[in-house]
Design a protein around this motif. Structure first.
Motif, PDB file in Angstrom:
ATOM      1  N   HIS A  66      97.848  58.050  63.896  1.00  0.00           N
ATOM      2  CA  HIS A  66      98.908  57.379  64.134  1.00  0.00           C
ATOM      3  C   HIS A  66      98.953  55.616  64.381  1.00  0.00           C
ATOM      4  O   HIS A  66      99.225  55.003  63.590  1.00  0.00           O
ATOM      5  CB  HIS A  66     100.069  57.700  65.003  1.00  0.00           C
ATOM      6  CG  HIS A  66     101.088  56.945  65.449  1.00  0.00           C
ATOM      7  ND1 HIS A  66     102.247  56.932  64.408  1.00  0.00           N
ATOM      8  CD2 HIS A  66     101.653  56.284  66.316  1.00  0.00           C
ATOM      9  CE1 HIS A  66     103.401  56.112  64.874  1.00  0.00           C
ATOM     10  NE2 HIS A  66     102.852  55.772  65.791  1.00  0.00           N
ATOM     11  N   TRP A 125      96.558  63.875  55.164  1.00  0.00           N
ATOM     12  CA  TRP A 125      97.170  63.178  56.140  1.00  0.00           C
ATOM     13  C   TRP A 125      97.713  62.034  55.917  1.00  0.00           C
ATOM     14  O   TRP A 125      98.784  61.324  56.461  1.00  0.00           O
ATOM     15  CB  TRP A 125      95.875  62.964  57.178  1.00  0.00           C
ATOM     16  CG  TRP A 125      95.618  64.329  58.008  1.00  0.00           C
ATOM     17  CD1 TRP A 125      94.943  65.511  57.336  1.00  0.00           C
ATOM     18  CD2 TRP A 125      95.815  64.664  59.344  1.00  0.00           C
ATOM     19  NE1 TRP A 125      94.678  66.417  58.393  1.00  0.00           N
ATOM     20  CE2 TRP A 125      95.234  65.851  59.483  1.00  0.00           C
ATOM     21  CE3 TRP A 125      96.166  63.729  60.223  1.00  0.00           C
ATOM     22  CZ2 TRP A 125      95.139  66.488  60.820  1.00  0.00           C
ATOM     23  CZ3 TRP A 125      96.204  64.517  61.621  1.00  0.00           C
ATOM     24  CH2 TRP A 125      95.602  65.683  61.892  1.00  0.00           C
ATOM     25  N   GLU A 126      97.281  61.194  54.906  1.00  0.00           N
ATOM     26  CA  GLU A 126      97.845  60.164  54.571  1.00  0.00           C
ATOM     27  C   GLU A 126      97.800  59.813  53.038  1.00  0.00           C
ATOM     28  O   GLU A 126      96.851  60.294  52.367  1.00  0.00           O
ATOM     29  CB  GLU A 126      96.888  58.980  55.063  1.00  0.00           C
ATOM     30  CG  GLU A 126      95.423  58.868  54.783  1.00  0.00           C
ATOM     31  CD  GLU A 126      94.670  57.838  55.487  1.00  0.00           C
ATOM     32  OE1 GLU A 126      95.241  56.919  56.271  1.00  0.00           O
ATOM     33  OE2 GLU A 126      93.430  57.917  55.428  1.00  0.00           O
ATOM     34  N   LEU A 184      99.939  65.905  58.644  1.00  0.00           N
ATOM     35  CA  LEU A 184     100.417  65.355  59.986  1.00  0.00           C
ATOM     36  C   LEU A 184     101.518  66.040  60.585  1.00  0.00           C
ATOM     37  O   LEU A 184     101.385  66.379  61.955  1.00  0.00           O
ATOM     38  CB  LEU A 184     100.577  63.778  59.876  1.00  0.00           C
ATOM     39  CG  LEU A 184     100.739  62.965  61.247  1.00  0.00           C
ATOM     40  CD1 LEU A 184      99.077  62.740  61.624  1.00  0.00           C
ATOM     41  CD2 LEU A 184     101.073  61.695  60.849  1.00  0.00           C
ATOM     42  N   LEU A 213      95.816  63.516  66.244  1.00  0.00           N
ATOM     43  CA  LEU A 213      97.260  63.021  65.619  1.00  0.00           C
ATOM     44  C   LEU A 213      97.545  61.470  66.061  1.00  0.00           C
ATOM     45  O   LEU A 213      98.177  60.585  65.194  1.00  0.00           O
ATOM     46  CB  LEU A 213      98.377  63.750  65.776  1.00  0.00           C
ATOM     47  CG  LEU A 213      98.294  65.279  65.456  1.00  0.00           C
ATOM     48  CD1 LEU A 213      99.133  66.136  66.204  1.00  0.00           C
ATOM     49  CD2 LEU A 213      98.688  65.167  63.865  1.00  0.00           C
ATOM     50  N   THR A 221     102.157  58.629  55.924  1.00  0.00           N
ATOM     51  CA  THR A 221     101.620  59.704  56.708  1.00  0.00           C
ATOM     52  C   THR A 221     102.386  60.704  55.531  1.00  0.00           C
ATOM     53  O   THR A 221     103.322  60.617  54.969  1.00  0.00           O
ATOM     54  CB  THR A 221     101.788  59.889  57.875  1.00  0.00           C
ATOM     55  OG1 THR A 221     103.379  59.751  57.958  1.00  0.00           O
ATOM     56  CG2 THR A 221     101.329  58.942  58.822  1.00  0.00           C
TER      57      THR A 221
END
Length: 279
Positions: free
Chosen positions: A201, A46-47, A245, A197, A241
């Protein structure tokens, strides 16, 4: 005169009802959206956490610290200029994280090489679900955001599993109400996935906005070893990201489409039961 007996010809209608193709399309979209959402929630990309070498060099010059680059400039070892000690040390490493974990982005061979330079022998992954007293405390706002994202992700997975059971029951037992409920459940799954999500963000925006301050985001992401030595260098971190994602956003779009398909399927079954579709 021979009597001719007329033998009636039986016509075999072997055509497939058009509604069968709609049912197959609904099942295909259901499988794809479920797989995409589950994969997005369970993967750990995700990151990504990286370090800017130019920014690190500038901060090291002004903070009385020395950087030693290892593994082709992939990892930096931090030492205090006036207090160099052998063994141990603080390492600035790339990391990748998911909703539940944050892991060091290094291979086992690379970790073995770093261990010769004093790389700490500690778990390479941090589990956000484990409430360990030895775990580095996280910022209050980040802790709340992380808990919200975990809660929304777990609800999404639970709804997806329940929708699969209800949808199977509705199709096999020709229950229109169960098919309609399946459509609503996929809409809810997409909604909670969207919440997850959006939380990730906004957490990213918060980190970027506080990046100019070395203590704005003083978590240990990207730091292995004593965090005190790395505090002046934390503003050189980059949070980006990754593909999990994007996979999640695709799953949300497919889940919304799947919800509409199930709702329309319940309308079709009201006038064309599945038993007549397949005959």
């Amino acid at each position: 005169m021979e009597a001719q007996t007329a033998t009636p010809q039986t016509e075999c209608d072997c055509g497939v009802h058009p509604s069968v193709f709609y049912l197959l399309a609904t099942l295909l979209f259901t499988s794809c959206s479920t797989a995409m959402l589950c994969a997005a929630m369970m993967t750990e990309h995700w990151e990504h956490v990286a370090w800017e070498r130019a920014a690190l060099a500038a901060l090291a010059n002004t903070s009385n610290t020395v950087l030693h680059w290892l593994l082709d400039d992939k990892v930096a070892k931090v030492e205090v200029a006036n207090n160099r000690k052998g063994g141990g040390g603080t390492f600035l490493v790339p990391m990748n994280g998911g909703i539940w974990t944050m892991c060091v982005s290094l291979e086992e061979e690379e970790v073995m090489i770093l261990s010769r330079a004093g790389f700490p022998q500690e778990p390479l992954c941090t589990n956000y679900l484990a409430n360990s007293e030895d775990e580095e405390p996280r910022a209050d706002w980040q802790h709340r955001m992380q808990n919200l994202s975990i809660s929304c992700a777990m609800v999404c997975l639970i709804v997806l599993g329940s929708a699969a059971l209800v949808g199977t029951f509705g199709v096999c037992k020709h229950q229109i109400s169960a098919v309609l409920v399946t459509g609503v459940m996929y809409l809810l799954a997409g909604l909670f996935a969207m919440f997850t999500l959006m939380i990730i963000h906004f957490k990213r925006i918060q980190r970027v906005s506080t990046r100019s301050s070395s203590h704005g985001d003083d978590t240990a992401d990207g730091v292995v070893g004593p965090r005190i030595a790395a505090l002046p260098l934390l503003s050189a971190r980059e949070f980006t990201t990754s593909w999990s994602l994007e996979l999640g956003w695709g799953g949300v779009a497919l889940a919304t489409t799947t919800s509409l398909l199930w709702i329309l399927l319940s309308k079709i079954m009201r006038y064309n039961p599945i038993s007549t579709m397949l005959l």
